[in-house]
Design an enzyme around this catalytic site. Structure first.
Site, mmCIF file in Angstrom:
data_model
loop_
_atom_site.group_PDB
_atom_site.id
_atom_site.type_symbol
_atom_site.label_atom_id
_atom_site.label_comp_id
_atom_site.label_asym_id
_atom_site.label_seq_id
_atom_site.Cartn_x
_atom_site.Cartn_y
_atom_site.Cartn_z
ATOM 1 N N ASN A 48 71.000 -22.639 -19.510
ATOM 2 C CA ASN A 48 70.991 -21.518 -18.563
ATOM 3 C C ASN A 48 69.564 -21.105 -18.217
ATOM 4 O O ASN A 48 69.235 -20.856 -17.053
ATOM 5 C CB ASN A 48 71.719 -20.314 -19.154
ATOM 6 C CG ASN A 48 73.229 -20.457 -19.142
ATOM 7 O OD1 ASN A 48 73.774 -21.374 -18.535
ATOM 8 N ND2 ASN A 48 73.908 -19.543 -19.813
ATOM 9 N N ARG A 406 74.487 -26.894 -5.787
ATOM 10 C CA ARG A 406 73.259 -27.169 -6.521
ATOM 11 C C ARG A 406 73.522 -27.908 -7.837
ATOM 12 O O ARG A 406 74.351 -27.512 -8.635
ATOM 13 C CB ARG A 406 72.505 -25.862 -6.802
ATOM 14 C CG ARG A 406 71.141 -26.091 -7.435
ATOM 15 C CD ARG A 406 70.409 -24.790 -7.637
ATOM 16 N NE ARG A 406 69.712 -24.364 -6.433
ATOM 17 C CZ ARG A 406 69.929 -23.219 -5.799
ATOM 18 N NH1 ARG A 406 70.855 -22.400 -6.243
ATOM 19 N NH2 ARG A 406 69.232 -22.899 -4.731
ATOM 20 N N HIS A 436 81.861 -22.259 0.114
ATOM 21 C CA HIS A 436 82.124 -22.043 -1.308
ATOM 22 C C HIS A 436 83.594 -21.696 -1.560
ATOM 23 O O HIS A 436 84.004 -21.510 -2.693
ATOM 24 C CB HIS A 436 81.206 -20.915 -1.816
ATOM 25 C CG HIS A 436 81.216 -20.723 -3.293
ATOM 26 N ND1 HIS A 436 81.778 -19.614 -3.897
ATOM 27 C CD2 HIS A 436 80.731 -21.497 -4.302
ATOM 28 C CE1 HIS A 436 81.622 -19.707 -5.203
ATOM 29 N NE2 HIS A 436 80.991 -20.840 -5.477
ATOM 30 N N HIS A 593 85.227 -16.633 -15.069
ATOM 31 C CA HIS A 593 84.856 -17.099 -13.738
ATOM 32 C C HIS A 593 85.771 -16.568 -12.639
ATOM 33 O O HIS A 593 85.455 -16.675 -11.456
ATOM 34 C CB HIS A 593 84.859 -18.633 -13.730
ATOM 35 C CG HIS A 593 84.198 -19.261 -12.553
ATOM 36 N ND1 HIS A 593 84.900 -19.855 -11.523
ATOM 37 C CD2 HIS A 593 82.890 -19.380 -12.229
ATOM 38 C CE1 HIS A 593 84.055 -20.323 -10.622
ATOM 39 N NE2 HIS A 593 82.824 -20.056 -11.023
#
Length: 711
Positions: A48, A406, A436, A593
């Site tokens: 991260n 990404r 997205h 999420h």
């Protein structure tokens, strides 16, 4: 500077993200977490942090060079001030990681698992490693001494190097060796226990032989992190018509961007540090010392060398996702969805139900077309297999493949080529906007006309991450949702971002405005003393307009519960500003999420699931979709899930007005982990396959049926 913002109840997004990653790190420090999982949390924290420096710090660094007077709209900090505060936060994080790594290493050693230094080895083991260096490593190492004939080389992003201070005839020089990337990172030693030495330690130990005509004064293990924040739509890349090739060039460029961090493993001389700072053009605040390995991806390979029983004791108890509670295993998913909406909850329930739906649709004669937006996929994706099969079976298959996801660009490029070869029509998103959204529209036709099955989710079509990310996925045969999804695909195929929808909220045109309307609706209810309330679950909250709307609703008396896993730029509990806002964050075994946006209560309740976080990049610069949940039973299920999430006092932390997070659990409280609860709940409600009657009981059943029906 433009609009005058109130900064009394907001905070910097980057510092908030670092607080999130600190919570990830602290999971590694919990003795209640299995020891091998603690090691994995250390790796997740490290990975991260690497991505944070590559993306966020890289972006701020570029901004500091171009827009040095820019002020952040949440913290009022300039880019340079942000970089300074980030650097100030990093020292304590590195020290905390070192402490936790030491604690975890000591616990592992008690279990016969040890990363060895050379002081831990006997003469036989040292000789074995020396032979390994000479036979396996020496032929593939490429040492360089920097001088007139050898200028300072490019040090690629996140590649470990050995740096050396060399001396010859009183003159100091710098030598460097790149660690070979295709060699095993761990060298295991013989014996009953699991003992190993890291590759960089072996090279550092024996590399003197590569510099025989020099005296090695000092050496260290180091790693450079470079900015990876390339804008794929920048005008400097506009000279190519092949978008896939365009993205390949960007992936190559990423390895060469400006350094934003220099790390040393187990120290190094000041001479080497100053030399590299000058050559890399970085400041002291971008240099960090670590007692923890600089790349910890090796921990996932380590488990393959651990005895089976120890691996079992040191890991979470295995969990296999259940079949959705409303689906009967073995029966057609298509037929069951046509009978009523289904809501899949990952990782507690399996993504296989959606994959099965695609498989059925690929082979169903009534299927006309399948249209889907893809952002990330598993390395081995069955979803791609069935999309290809559908195209090969003569169905129209349209795939919007976002190549700008990404760090997944190459995977998406590869899959786009496979899909195209199978006959699928491929689109690559919309200029200046990432797509997205997670939408799949299956259009079918029978003698009664056109009908739809639509899937809308909060997470990616990734069979791997669906086992470790919490996400929601709606499967519906609603004609209204299907017609909106049809408009959605029609609009994005002609680059129309201003399309109007009757049910879906679609960014960048309508999602944010509608979310703000719902917030204002609750504010008006509070002002007229009606029941009201807001619950919002997301990964990050940074959008200033959403933050200000929530603050206004809080001032009116609306009770607001924000469950924000990561970045949260609103500070709760500020008197007269955010005193009715509660913010919590859940960090646990699974990555939270799912996005859920709930407004009102009782008959007035409106619930949406969405692909979008409340970040400006999502609400203004991405194509996102939020979908209403209309089915009363599914709304009830989501409401019950929300209540469990609110009660979590094991994995949840509460955000204070100071910006610090504290544990929710008080002495005497009954522990409740929402993730553990949902695992048990999914297994408890799982339906078993219908058993076919055989033998005597089948014949008796047939006779009874014939007797009662006369057939």
């Amino acid at each position: 500077m433009g609009k005058n913002y109130d900064y009394s109840y907001t905070q910097d997004r980057e510092l908030s993200w670092l607080k999130f990653n600190e919570r990830v790190l602290r999971e590694a420090g919990k003795k209640s977490v299995p020891i091998l999982e603690r090691l994995k949390f250390l790796e997740i924290f490290t990975n991260n942090l690497d991505e944070f420096y590559m993306v966020r710090v890289g972006s701020i660094h570029e901004m500091s060079l171009i827009h040095d007077h820019h002020h952040d709209i949440r913290s009022n900090l300039t880019p340079d001030e942000q970089l300074t505060k980030i650097a100030e936060s990093m020292g304590p994080l590195y020290r905390l990681r070192d402490k936790i790594f030491t604690d975890v290493s000591e616990e592992l050693e008690k279990r016969g698992i040890k990363q060895c230094g050379f002081a831990d080895l006997n003469m036989e083991e040292k000789q074995y490693l020396k032979n390994y260096f000479e036979t396996m490593l020496l032929p593939v190492l490429s040492p360089i001494v920097i001088g007139k004939q050898h200028p300072f080389p490019h040090l690629p992003n996140k590649v470990i190097h050995i740096g050396l201070l060399l001396k010859k005839k009183g003159k100091e020089s710098f030598g460097i060796i790149a660690m070979p990337e295709d060699m095993d990172r761990m060298i295991f030693l013989k014996g009953e226990q699991t003992r190993f030495v890291l590759l960089e330690d072996v090279i550092a130990r024996y590399c003197d032989v590569l510099f025989r005509n020099y005296t090695v004064e000092d050496k260290t293990v180091l790693c450079v992190t470079r900015s990876a924040d390339i804008n794929p739509d920048d005008e400097i890349y506009e000279n190519t018509d092949d978008y896939r090739e365009h993205m390949r060039q960007i992936i190559k460029l990423r390895r060469r961007l400006h350094p934003v961090r220099l790390e040393f493993y187990r120290g190094g001389s000041k001479w080497i540090e100053k030399y590299l700072m000058k050559k890399l053009d970085i400041s002291a605040k971008e240099v960090f010392q670590s007692l923890t390995p600089l790349d910890m991806k090796y921990v996932y390979q380590l488990t393959d060398h651990i005895p089976k029983e120890e691996k079992k004791r040191g890991s979470y108890q295995p969990f296999t996702p259940a079949v959705n509670r409303d689906l009967i295993p073995g029966e057609s998913v298509t037929k069951q969805v046509l009978q009523g909406d289904k809501l899949l909850s990952f990782p507690f329930e399996s993504i296989d139900s959606f994959v099965q739906l695609l498989k059925e649709s690929a082979r169903d004669k009534e299927t006309i077309s399948i249209k889907i937006t893809i952002y990330r996929l598993a390395k081995q994706a069955k979803i791609v297999k069935y999309l290809c099969e559908a195209a090969e079976n003569g169905k129209e298959v349209i795939v919007l493949m976002e190549l700008r996801a990404r760090f997944d660009e190459q995977n998406n490029i590869n899959y786009s080529e496979i899909l195209e070869e199978a006959g699928c029509k491929i689109m690559y998103g919309i200029e200046d906007y990432k797509v997205h959204s997670k939408v799949c529209l299956i259009t079918k036709k029978n003698s009664r006309g056109i009908y739809y099955i639509t899937q809308i989710g909060t997470g990616n079509y990734n069979e791997s991450t669906s086992k470790i990310y919490t996400d929601l996925s709606l499967l519906t045969a609603s004609k209204a949702i299907g017609q909106d999804a049809t408009k959605f695909f029609r609009n994005i195929s002609v680059f129309n971002l201003d399309g109007e929808y009757d049910h879906l909220l679609v960014a960048p045109a309508s999602l944010k405005n509608n979310i703000i309307k719902y917030i204002h609706r609750e504010k008006m209810k509070a002002e007229s003393f009606q029941p009201c309330g807001i619950f919002m679950k997301m990964n990050s909250l940074t959008d200033r307009q959403i933050i200000d709307a929530l603050a206004e609703a809080s001032c009116a008396g609306v009770p607001i519960f924000l469950l924000v896993r990561g970045i949260c730029c609103i500070r709760p509990g500020i008197p007269g500003k955010t005193e009715n806002i509660r913010v919590e964050s859940i960090v646990g075994r699974f990555l939270e999420h799912s996005r859920i946006y709930s407004f009102g209560s009782g008959e007035d309740l409106e619930i949406f699931i969405s692909s979008a976080d409340m970040m400006t990049r999502n609400t203004k610069r991405r194509v996102e979709v939020a979908c209403p949940i209309y089915d009363p039973a599914l709304r009830k299920r989501l409401s019950d899930m929300i209540e469990i999430l609110k009660k979590d006092n094991v994995q949840a932390s509460r955000l204070l007005s100071s910006g610090e997070y504290v544990s929710k659990r008080k002495k005497g409280d009954e522990p409740l982990s929402s993730q553990t609860y949902f695992m048990k709940d999914a297994r408890r409600h799982e339906r078993k396959p219908k058993q076919k009657k055989t033998g005597f009981f089948a014949s008796v059943g047939r006779r009874l049926f014939q007797k009662r029906t006369g057939r």
